[in-house]
Design a protein around this motif. Structure first.
Motif, PDB file in Angstrom:
ATOM      1  N   GLY A 245       2.440  -0.035 -17.374  1.00 17.47           N
ATOM      2  CA  GLY A 245       1.367  -0.944 -17.684  1.00 17.47           C
ATOM      3  C   GLY A 245       1.291  -1.016 -19.355  1.00 17.47           C
ATOM      4  O   GLY A 245       1.742  -0.160 -20.016  1.00 17.47           O
ATOM      5  N   GLU A 246       0.298  -1.864 -19.729  1.00 13.59           N
ATOM      6  CA  GLU A 246       0.040  -1.939 -21.022  1.00 13.59           C
ATOM      7  C   GLU A 246      -0.588  -0.633 -21.722  1.00 13.59           C
ATOM      8  O   GLU A 246      -1.501  -0.159 -21.151  1.00 13.59           O
ATOM      9  CB  GLU A 246      -1.055  -3.162 -21.439  1.00 13.59           C
ATOM     10  N   GLY A 247       0.087  -0.129 -22.836  1.00 16.38           N
ATOM     11  CA  GLY A 247      -0.245   1.082 -23.274  1.00 16.38           C
ATOM     12  C   GLY A 247       0.540   2.127 -22.703  1.00 16.38           C
ATOM     13  O   GLY A 247       0.243   3.227 -23.158  1.00 16.38           O
ATOM     14  N   GLY A 248       1.330   2.108 -21.814  1.00 13.88           N
ATOM     15  CA  GLY A 248       2.148   2.930 -21.256  1.00 13.88           C
ATOM     16  C   GLY A 248       3.524   2.969 -21.794  1.00 13.88           C
ATOM     17  O   GLY A 248       3.837   2.828 -22.783  1.00 13.88           O
ATOM     18  N   ILE A 249       4.455   3.563 -20.869  1.00 13.75           N
ATOM     19  CA  ILE A 249       5.881   3.817 -21.457  1.00 13.75           C
ATOM     20  C   ILE A 249       6.596   2.578 -20.762  1.00 13.75           C
ATOM     21  O   ILE A 249       8.027   3.106 -20.639  1.00 13.75           O
ATOM     22  CB  ILE A 249       6.059   5.208 -21.033  1.00 13.75           C
ATOM     23  N   GLY A 250       6.312   1.767 -20.567  1.00 14.29           N
ATOM     24  CA  GLY A 250       7.165   0.608 -19.887  1.00 14.29           C
ATOM     25  C   GLY A 250       8.478   0.120 -20.599  1.00 14.29           C
ATOM     26  O   GLY A 250       9.515  -0.367 -20.281  1.00 14.29           O
ATOM     27  N   GLY A 251       8.098   0.497 -21.859  1.00 10.32           N
ATOM     28  CA  GLY A 251       9.301   0.172 -22.949  1.00 10.32           C
ATOM     29  C   GLY A 251      10.385   1.309 -22.854  1.00 10.32           C
ATOM     30  O   GLY A 251      11.493   1.010 -23.618  1.00 10.32           O
ATOM     31  N   TRP A 252      10.210   2.499 -22.399  1.00  7.31           N
ATOM     32  CA  TRP A 252      11.379   3.702 -22.217  1.00  7.31           C
ATOM     33  C   TRP A 252      12.059   3.334 -21.064  1.00  7.31           C
ATOM     34  O   TRP A 252      11.913   2.954 -19.927  1.00  7.31           O
ATOM     35  CB  TRP A 252      10.545   4.906 -21.907  1.00  7.31           C
ATOM     36  N   SER A 253      13.375   3.688 -21.267  1.00  6.65           N
ATOM     37  CA  SER A 253      14.407   3.369 -20.031  1.00  6.65           C
ATOM     38  C   SER A 253      14.560   4.904 -19.501  1.00  6.65           C
ATOM     39  O   SER A 253      13.591   5.924 -19.817  1.00  6.65           O
ATOM     40  CB  SER A 253      15.905   3.343 -20.738  1.00  6.65           C
ATOM     41  N   GLU A 254      15.050   4.619 -18.337  1.00  6.08           N
ATOM     42  CA  GLU A 254      15.055   6.071 -17.536  1.00  6.08           C
ATOM     43  C   GLU A 254      15.638   7.164 -18.313  1.00  6.08           C
ATOM     44  O   GLU A 254      15.366   8.393 -18.313  1.00  6.08           O
ATOM     45  CB  GLU A 254      15.708   6.005 -16.158  1.00  6.08           C
ATOM     46  N   GLY A 255      16.823   6.853 -19.000  1.00  7.32           N
ATOM     47  CA  GLY A 255      17.484   7.966 -19.839  1.00  7.32           C
ATOM     48  C   GLY A 255      16.745   8.234 -20.754  1.00  7.32           C
ATOM     49  O   GLY A 255      16.818   9.483 -21.245  1.00  7.32           O
ATOM     50  N   PHE A 260      13.339  12.703 -23.205  1.00  4.80           N
ATOM     51  CA  PHE A 260      12.492  13.272 -23.747  1.00  4.80           C
ATOM     52  C   PHE A 260      11.903  14.606 -22.988  1.00  4.80           C
ATOM     53  O   PHE A 260      11.351  15.463 -23.557  1.00  4.80           O
ATOM     54  CB  PHE A 260      11.169  12.464 -23.449  1.00  4.80           C
ATOM     55  N   LEU A 261      11.961  14.644 -21.528  1.00  5.52           N
ATOM     56  CA  LEU A 261      11.668  15.683 -20.756  1.00  5.52           C
ATOM     57  C   LEU A 261      12.661  17.126 -21.336  1.00  5.52           C
ATOM     58  O   LEU A 261      12.040  18.232 -20.934  1.00  5.52           O
ATOM     59  CB  LEU A 261      11.997  15.568 -19.199  1.00  5.52           C
ATOM     60  N   GLU A 262      13.701  16.742 -21.578  1.00  2.80           N
ATOM     61  CA  GLU A 262      14.569  17.761 -21.991  1.00  2.80           C
ATOM     62  C   GLU A 262      14.680  18.260 -23.202  1.00  2.80           C
ATOM     63  O   GLU A 262      14.708  19.539 -23.611  1.00  2.80           O
ATOM     64  CB  GLU A 262      16.023  17.339 -21.731  1.00  2.80           C
ATOM     65  N   GLY A 274       0.617  18.791 -28.549  1.00  2.00           N
ATOM     66  CA  GLY A 274      -0.558  19.001 -27.766  1.00  2.00           C
ATOM     67  C   GLY A 274      -0.164  19.786 -26.697  1.00  2.00           C
ATOM     68  O   GLY A 274       0.946  20.645 -26.708  1.00  2.00           O
ATOM     69  N   SER A 275      -0.769  19.644 -25.546  1.00  2.00           N
ATOM     70  CA  SER A 275      -0.599  20.413 -24.265  1.00  2.00           C
ATOM     71  C   SER A 275       0.452  20.111 -23.705  1.00  2.00           C
ATOM     72  O   SER A 275       1.401  20.889 -22.997  1.00  2.00           O
ATOM     73  CB  SER A 275      -1.747  20.265 -23.331  1.00  2.00           C
ATOM     74  N   MET A 276       1.326  18.905 -23.959  1.00  2.00           N
ATOM     75  CA  MET A 276       2.281  18.454 -23.073  1.00  2.00           C
ATOM     76  C   MET A 276       3.630  19.573 -23.753  1.00  2.00           C
ATOM     77  O   MET A 276       4.728  19.427 -23.228  1.00  2.00           O
ATOM     78  CB  MET A 276       2.709  17.090 -23.699  1.00  2.00           C
ATOM     79  N   THR A 277       3.354  19.947 -25.000  1.00  2.00           N
ATOM     80  CA  THR A 277       4.502  20.814 -25.513  1.00  2.00           C
ATOM     81  C   THR A 277       4.815  21.924 -24.450  1.00  2.00           C
ATOM     82  O   THR A 277       6.105  22.058 -24.093  1.00  2.00           O
ATOM     83  CB  THR A 277       3.841  21.605 -26.755  1.00  2.00           C
ATOM     84  N   GLU A 278       3.789  22.572 -23.875  1.00  2.00           N
ATOM     85  CA  GLU A 278       4.257  23.648 -22.824  1.00  2.00           C
ATOM     86  C   GLU A 278       4.990  22.885 -21.839  1.00  2.00           C
ATOM     87  O   GLU A 278       5.621  23.714 -21.119  1.00  2.00           O
ATOM     88  CB  GLU A 278       2.871  24.368 -22.391  1.00  2.00           C
ATOM     89  N   VAL A 279       4.392  21.814 -21.234  1.00  2.00           N
ATOM     90  CA  VAL A 279       4.759  20.984 -19.981  1.00  2.00           C
ATOM     91  C   VAL A 279       6.395  20.717 -20.052  1.00  2.00           C
ATOM     92  O   VAL A 279       7.233  21.049 -19.317  1.00  2.00           O
ATOM     93  CB  VAL A 279       4.016  20.054 -19.756  1.00  2.00           C
ATOM     94  N   GLN A 280       6.662  20.174 -21.513  1.00  2.00           N
ATOM     95  CA  GLN A 280       7.929  20.023 -21.695  1.00  2.00           C
ATOM     96  C   GLN A 280       8.974  21.243 -21.804  1.00  2.00           C
ATOM     97  O   GLN A 280      10.207  21.095 -21.512  1.00  2.00           O
ATOM     98  CB  GLN A 280       8.049  19.117 -23.215  1.00  2.00           C
ATOM     99  N   ALA A 284      12.282  21.161 -19.343  1.00  2.00           N
ATOM    100  CA  ALA A 284      13.705  21.456 -19.945  1.00  2.00           C
ATOM    101  C   ALA A 284      14.473  22.418 -19.051  1.00  2.00           C
ATOM    102  O   ALA A 284      15.485  22.764 -19.294  1.00  2.00           O
ATOM    103  CB  ALA A 284      13.574  21.968 -21.281  1.00  2.00           C
ATOM    104  N   LYS A 285      13.742  23.410 -18.179  1.00  2.00           N
ATOM    105  CA  LYS A 285      14.198  24.334 -17.475  1.00  2.00           C
ATOM    106  C   LYS A 285      14.927  23.705 -16.225  1.00  2.00           C
ATOM    107  O   LYS A 285      15.575  24.510 -15.546  1.00  2.00           O
ATOM    108  CB  LYS A 285      13.068  25.319 -17.104  1.00  2.00           C
ATOM    109  N   LEU A 286      14.619  22.565 -15.675  1.00  2.00           N
ATOM    110  CA  LEU A 286      14.888  21.898 -14.545  1.00  2.00           C
ATOM    111  C   LEU A 286      16.428  21.548 -14.777  1.00  2.00           C
ATOM    112  O   LEU A 286      16.900  21.194 -16.161  1.00  2.00           O
ATOM    113  CB  LEU A 286      13.964  20.797 -14.350  1.00  2.00           C
TER     114      LEU A 286
END
Length: 308
Positions: A245-255, A260-262, A274-280, A284-286
């Motif tokens: 949606g508007e303001g989201g990540i609609g412009g990002w592809s699956e790849g 980004f997660l990797e 921020g706190s997403m650093t630890e989540v990422q 990356a371990k997956l």
């Protein structure tokens, strides 16, 4: 006077009945034997995947830990919210200060029902409202992996909560409203397997909705705005919208989402913060397949405008 007396007695009886009903309805509910049997013997190798997907280190490692120190689950992270300050407990294998004395059933009841070994409710700062969607066998595997990690002495501080939030029994009523093992997003028959696999990882062990979904005044997730972004639990900052949606990540592809997660790098070459650093770091371990599944799911969820 007799009428007034009768009304008073009636009011007392009604209040008593409501109190009894509330006490019964708010009682902690444990897993049945069939569900516990479905946990199986547990496999530590498989359990490591669930450990990283579940983000255990993000809250339970000592803040600022790096490398192998992230596996020392001594707790201590403080989460300051409008309801009070919650402190992540020690979940290392220390039998006194941690959970080394827990059985696999204890862990399953904690994660799937939010119930402690002594029969009290856990606060949903521990994201069991998401973990409730996990497969019992995955909890069994996680238990086996946790048993391979070090025992670290040191009891975490208690939560700092005022009335009425320090009354745990009331959480039973909160659970009636928000605790469910059903998926949030319903997909039609024929949905690709990788989307369904991503749904499981995001809605269950990954508990992404805990931060990325706005909440109501009693802290329940607004599932009608699933993953639309939210004011941070601490009351400062905003957690981004991760729908299309508007303001989201609609412009990002699956790849790009999977990348980004990797790596932590966005399509415009910014880096995670921020706190997403630890989540990422956990993501990356997956496996690449898991990260691709998460990306496929995020591209398939209903789009919402920003929820903050």
């Amino acid at each position: 006077m007799r009428t007034i007396a009768k009304l008073a007695v009636g009011a007392v009886l009604v209040a008593g009945a409501v109190a009894v009903a509330g006490w019964v309805l708010s009682a902690p509910q444990r897993l049945d034997e069939t569900t516990l049997a479905a946990m199986g013997p547990g496999d530590a190798v498989r359990g490591e995947r669930i450990f990283w997907a579940g983000g255990c280190t993000s809250c339970h490692a000592k803040p600022g830990s790096e490398g192998d120190a992230r596996l020392q689950l001594v707790g201590g992270l403080e989460l300051k919210t409008p309801f009070g300050t919650f402190v992540a407990p020690n979940i290392s294998q220390d039998p006194t200060d941690g959970i080394g004395g827990w059985t696999s059933a204890d862990l399953a009841n904690a994660m799937l029902k939010g119930v402690s070994p002594d029969g009290s409710h856990f606060y949903p700062a521990f994201p069991y409202a998401s973990y409730a969607r996990m497969k019992p066998s995955d909890v069994g595997d996680l238990y086996a992996y946790l048993k391979t990690l070090p025992a670290v002495p040191g009891k975490a501080a208690d939560h700092k909560l005022g009335f009425p939030f320090n009354i745990r029994r009331g959480l039973g009523l909160w659970k009636l409203l928000y605790l469910s093992d059903r998926p949030v997003v319903a997909f039609s028959e024929g949905t690709p397997d990788n989307v369904l696999a991503g749904r499981y990882l995001v809605e269950g062990p990954g508990h992404c909705g805990e931060c990325h979904t706005p909440r109501d005044f009693i802290g329940g997730p607004k599932t009608g705005e699933w993953l639309a972004g939210a004011v941070a639990a601490e009351g400062k900052g905003k957690v981004p919208n991760i729908t299309g949606g508007e303001g989201g990540i609609g412009g990002w592809s699956e790849g790009e989402i999977a990348y980004f997660l990797e790596t932590g790098f966005t399509p415009d070459f910014d880096s995670v913060g921020g706190s997403m650093t630890e989540v990422q770091k956990n993501m990356a371990k997956l496996t690449p397949e898991d990260r691709s599944a998460i990306a496929a799911y995020l591209k398939s969820v209903p789009p919402h405008p920003n929820g903050f």
